[in-house]
Design a protein around this motif. Sequence first.
Motif, PDB file in Angstrom:
ATOM      1  N   TYR A 141     -28.611  60.269 -12.870  1.00 24.77           N
ATOM      2  CA  TYR A 141     -29.365  60.838 -13.983  1.00 24.77           C
ATOM      3  C   TYR A 141     -28.540  61.712 -14.925  1.00 24.77           C
ATOM      4  O   TYR A 141     -28.885  61.833 -16.101  1.00 24.77           O
ATOM      5  CB  TYR A 141     -30.583  61.604 -13.457  1.00 24.77           C
ATOM      6  N   TYR A 142     -27.488  62.316 -14.430  1.00 23.92           N
ATOM      7  CA  TYR A 142     -26.645  63.126 -15.309  1.00 23.92           C
ATOM      8  C   TYR A 142     -25.419  62.339 -15.751  1.00 23.92           C
ATOM      9  O   TYR A 142     -24.945  62.489 -16.872  1.00 23.92           O
ATOM     10  CB  TYR A 142     -26.233  64.436 -14.622  1.00 23.92           C
ATOM     11  N   GLY A 143     -24.904  61.506 -14.842  1.00 24.69           N
ATOM     12  CA  GLY A 143     -23.737  60.689 -15.177  1.00 24.69           C
ATOM     13  C   GLY A 143     -24.118  59.366 -15.816  1.00 24.69           C
ATOM     14  O   GLY A 143     -23.278  58.674 -16.375  1.00 24.69           O
ATOM     15  N   ASP A 144     -25.402  58.995 -15.728  1.00 31.95           N
ATOM     16  CA  ASP A 144     -25.935  57.770 -16.308  1.00 31.95           C
ATOM     17  C   ASP A 144     -25.190  56.530 -15.806  1.00 31.95           C
ATOM     18  O   ASP A 144     -24.888  55.624 -16.567  1.00 31.95           O
ATOM     19  CB  ASP A 144     -25.913  57.854 -17.837  1.00 31.95           C
ATOM     20  N   LEU A 145     -24.889  56.509 -14.515  1.00 24.15           N
ATOM     21  CA  LEU A 145     -24.202  55.373 -13.905  1.00 24.15           C
ATOM     22  C   LEU A 145     -25.217  54.419 -13.287  1.00 24.15           C
ATOM     23  O   LEU A 145     -26.309  54.831 -12.882  1.00 24.15           O
ATOM     24  CB  LEU A 145     -23.227  55.848 -12.820  1.00 24.15           C
ATOM     25  N   SER A 146     -24.840  53.157 -13.192  1.00 24.43           N
ATOM     26  CA  SER A 146     -25.698  52.165 -12.544  1.00 24.43           C
ATOM     27  C   SER A 146     -25.581  52.328 -11.025  1.00 24.43           C
ATOM     28  O   SER A 146     -24.678  53.017 -10.525  1.00 24.43           O
ATOM     29  CB  SER A 146     -25.282  50.759 -12.956  1.00 24.43           C
ATOM     30  N   GLU A 147     -26.455  51.637 -10.291  1.00 28.13           N
ATOM     31  CA  GLU A 147     -26.405  51.711  -8.830  1.00 28.13           C
ATOM     32  C   GLU A 147     -25.071  51.196  -8.300  1.00 28.13           C
ATOM     33  O   GLU A 147     -24.503  51.766  -7.364  1.00 28.13           O
ATOM     34  CB  GLU A 147     -27.559  50.913  -8.217  1.00 28.13           C
ATOM     35  N   ALA A 148     -24.568  50.117  -8.908  1.00 32.09           N
ATOM     36  CA  ALA A 148     -23.277  49.552  -8.466  1.00 32.09           C
ATOM     37  C   ALA A 148     -22.139  50.544  -8.695  1.00 32.09           C
ATOM     38  O   ALA A 148     -21.261  50.727  -7.842  1.00 32.09           O
ATOM     39  CB  ALA A 148     -23.002  48.248  -9.208  1.00 32.09           C
ATOM     40  N   GLN A 149     -22.149  51.227  -9.849  1.00 34.64           N
ATOM     41  CA  GLN A 149     -21.104  52.205 -10.160  1.00 34.64           C
ATOM     42  C   GLN A 149     -21.196  53.410  -9.213  1.00 34.64           C
ATOM     43  O   GLN A 149     -20.171  53.951  -8.783  1.00 34.64           O
ATOM     44  CB  GLN A 149     -21.222  52.661 -11.619  1.00 34.64           C
ATOM     45  N   ILE A 150     -22.415  53.825  -8.906  1.00 31.75           N
ATOM     46  CA  ILE A 150     -22.594  54.949  -7.969  1.00 31.75           C
ATOM     47  C   ILE A 150     -22.090  54.557  -6.582  1.00 31.75           C
ATOM     48  O   ILE A 150     -21.399  55.336  -5.904  1.00 31.75           O
ATOM     49  CB  ILE A 150     -24.075  55.382  -7.900  1.00 31.75           C
ATOM     50  N   ALA A 151     -22.415  53.334  -6.156  1.00 32.60           N
ATOM     51  CA  ALA A 151     -21.966  52.854  -4.839  1.00 32.60           C
ATOM     52  C   ALA A 151     -20.446  52.862  -4.768  1.00 32.60           C
ATOM     53  O   ALA A 151     -19.865  53.298  -3.759  1.00 32.60           O
ATOM     54  CB  ALA A 151     -22.524  51.453  -4.578  1.00 32.60           C
ATOM     55  N   ASP A 152     -19.786  52.413  -5.845  1.00 29.39           N
ATOM     56  CA  ASP A 152     -18.318  52.432  -5.885  1.00 29.39           C
ATOM     57  C   ASP A 152     -17.791  53.863  -5.846  1.00 29.39           C
ATOM     58  O   ASP A 152     -16.836  54.167  -5.121  1.00 29.39           O
ATOM     59  CB  ASP A 152     -17.793  51.730  -7.135  1.00 29.39           C
ATOM     60  N   ALA A 153     -18.398  54.745  -6.627  1.00 26.39           N
ATOM     61  CA  ALA A 153     -17.923  56.125  -6.706  1.00 26.39           C
ATOM     62  C   ALA A 153     -18.115  56.864  -5.384  1.00 26.39           C
ATOM     63  O   ALA A 153     -17.263  57.657  -4.983  1.00 26.39           O
ATOM     64  CB  ALA A 153     -18.649  56.870  -7.832  1.00 26.39           C
ATOM     65  N   MET A 154     -19.198  56.601  -4.691  1.00 25.29           N
ATOM     66  CA  MET A 154     -19.485  57.306  -3.434  1.00 25.29           C
ATOM     67  C   MET A 154     -18.926  56.565  -2.213  1.00 25.29           C
ATOM     68  O   MET A 154     -18.887  57.141  -1.118  1.00 25.29           O
ATOM     69  CB  MET A 154     -21.004  57.496  -3.273  1.00 25.29           C
ATOM     70  N   GLY A 155     -18.537  55.328  -2.408  1.00 28.43           N
ATOM     71  CA  GLY A 155     -18.001  54.549  -1.293  1.00 28.43           C
ATOM     72  C   GLY A 155     -19.077  54.141  -0.300  1.00 28.43           C
ATOM     73  O   GLY A 155     -18.824  54.115   0.906  1.00 28.43           O
ATOM     74  N   ILE A 156     -20.282  53.851  -0.791  1.00 29.61           N
ATOM     75  CA  ILE A 156     -21.382  53.433   0.081  1.00 29.61           C
ATOM     76  C   ILE A 156     -22.016  52.165  -0.513  1.00 29.61           C
ATOM     77  O   ILE A 156     -21.666  51.739  -1.626  1.00 29.61           O
ATOM     78  CB  ILE A 156     -22.445  54.549   0.234  1.00 29.61           C
TER      79      ILE A 156
END
Length: 180
Positions: A141-156
């Motif tokens: 919500y603050y970074g406006d990333l997609s679920e795929a981008q969040i998964a990559d960033a968090m490693g999950i």
Amino acid sequence: MTETMVAGATAASMTAEWDADKAVTQLYSEQYRPLVRLATLLVRDFATAEEVVQDAFVAMHGAWRRLRDPNKALSYLRQSVVNRARSVLRHRAVVEKHAPKALPDAPSAEHGALGELERAAVIEALRALPTRQREAIVLRYYGDLSEAQIADAMGISRGAVKSHTARGIAALRSVLEQTT
């Protein structure tokens, strides 16, 4: 001799003024409303239309002696109303053209203070969340990333992102509803 001419002119003036008074009064009682309706249609403002018509009657009264055919007084009045309405519209156009630009709507100080309190409450509630939930919500919500981008960033996995986000939002909703 001079006194006779002056006295004669005064009597003629009095008769012309009396005729003007009677004629204008009669025209006023018969034609005021139709002329105001005409002016209202032209200037799109009832109060201004009344002023236009009043001014036309005053001008006609003052020019009564110069009116060649008193039977055309109504025609003179209509023309005067139309001309005065045009004048009003020209004046409006000039005023609007040179009107200062309106400042953009700025939120009130109260609005800013309430917004700051709401942001502070949200940040405080975010800090209380578990790390993974907080990261997922902030990235979404603050970074406006997609679920795929969040998964990559968090490693999950994407499924874990959905799970952490949903749980975090539910926890935030619960905490924020309690504070309001």
